[in-house]
Enzyme design. Structure first.
Site, mmCIF file in Angstrom:
data_model
loop_
_atom_site.group_PDB
_atom_site.id
_atom_site.type_symbol
_atom_site.label_atom_id
_atom_site.label_comp_id
_atom_site.label_asym_id
_atom_site.label_seq_id
_atom_site.Cartn_x
_atom_site.Cartn_y
_atom_site.Cartn_z
ATOM 1 C CE LYS A 57 -3.771 -2.392 2.270
ATOM 2 N NZ LYS A 57 -4.409 -2.783 3.531
ATOM 3 C CD GLN A 101 -3.266 -4.311 6.613
ATOM 4 O OE1 GLN A 101 -3.277 -3.304 5.912
ATOM 5 N NE2 GLN A 101 -3.729 -5.475 6.183
ATOM 6 C CG ASP A 124 -10.124 -0.736 4.759
ATOM 7 O OD1 ASP A 124 -10.009 -0.994 3.548
ATOM 8 O OD2 ASP A 124 -9.493 -1.320 5.651
#
Ligand code: NAD
Length: 291
Positions: A57, A101, A124
């Site tokens: 990422k 994460q 997200d």
């Protein structure tokens, strides 16, 4: 290409193109905004798979011109410290996106932390506000993996209207939001899961079959309708008889490609599309603040 095999849906190539487009968009906008977009990825502990994902990422962010505000915390970090970090990032005007994460170490309450992210920085798409927007069909930040699936289907002009779509898996990360997105695109949607009986009967009805399970090569050719579109979200590491480790999806690629019309490879299918959609969401959030 051998015409008896399914056509590959090339997520890697599309993801690269999306990154190039986003890079141009950022370059055009930066003179007006006087700052680049910013993304904060919060990682806790030393899960090796998470470390690889975070590195990917960050690398993709650099390519597009997104500044990384990532933080890596030790395993024993407290809930309170993470809450404070999230509050600070919510206020920080250089930060357009915040991502936690997953998975987090067991002593942490991931849902409570996700809920504290400003919904407009929730790149997200997991905050209840963004899930609610999806349920209602309103604009909002969409969950990256399902959004990546939809974007790839769109790229290949795969018609969803009135088609039977079967999603295997009902997680909040993939299965559930994906089912809602397919519904939004006018497919007739079935969600199958670990308690579904006669899975093969359900999957054989699918014009569009999507596996998001986490079971290596669960979907065999006899579970697939001839000429179906097969999307493999799964990422599983397995060891072969020689002890070599490799990544496989939830679909038995070799047998299913002989019967499907389209299929995604693993790796090179939905994985890179997920990263591309994260960058897309970060730039969307950045643009929204400055439009
Ligand atoms: P999860 O474990 O949260 O959910 C798995 C789902 O599969 C559950 O809803 C369960 O009911 C269902 N399931 C389990 N066994 C089943 C069976 N035998 N038959 C039918 N259904 C069954 O997993 P997740 O987070 O949704 O991830 C699924 C897979 O996708 C994993 O392999 C994960 O690594 C991968 N993944 C990939 C990406 C990507 O970027 N490509 C992103 C997220 C997840």
């Amino acid at each position: 290409m051998d015409s008896t095999y399914a056509q590959l849906l090339d997520g890697k190539a599309l993801a690269q193109r999306i990154q190039t487009e986003l890079q141009t968009q950022v370059q055009q906008q930066i003179s007006a905004t006087q700052r680049p977009p910013g993304l904060a990825v919060l990682m806790v502990g030393d899960n090796p798979a998470s470390a690889v994902y975070v590195r990917n990422k960050e690398r993709a962010c650099t390519k597009v011109g997104i500044t990384s505000f990532s933080r890596h915390f030790p395993t024993n970090t407290s809930q309170a410290e993470l809450e404070q970090t999230i509050q600070a990032l919510n206020q920080d005007q250089r930060v357009d996106g915040i991502l936690i994460q997953l998975p987090l170490p067991n002593h942490l309450d991931a849902v409570s932390l996700l809920n504290q992210i400003d919904p407009d920085k929730d790149v997200d798409g997991l905050h209840p506000v963004n899930i609610g927007r999806l349920v209602r069909g309103e604009p909002g930040l969409r969950s990256c993996t399902p959004a990546g699936v939809m974007r790839l289907l769109q790229e290949y002009s795969i018609d969803l209207q009135g088609k039977q779509a079967v999603v295997i898996g009902r997680s909040i990360l993939v299965g559930k939001p994906l089912a809602l997105m397919l519904l939004e695109a006018n497919a007739t949607v079935t969600i199958a899961h670990s308690r579904s009986s006669s899975l093969e009967d359900i999957t054989r009805s699918a014009d569009i079959l999507i596996a998001a399970v986490g079971r290596p090569q669960l979907v065999k050719a006899n579970m697939v309708k001839p000429k179906a579109v097969v999307i493999d979200v799964g990422i599983n590491r397995i060891s072969d008889q020689q002890g070599q480790s490799r990544l496989v999806g939830d679909v038995d690629f070799e047998s299913v490609r002989e019967i499907a019309q389209y299929i995604t490879p693993v790796p090179g299918g939905i994985g890179p599309m997920t990263v591309a959609m994260l960058l897309h969401n970060t730039v969307l959030s950045y643009t929204k603040f400055h439009s």
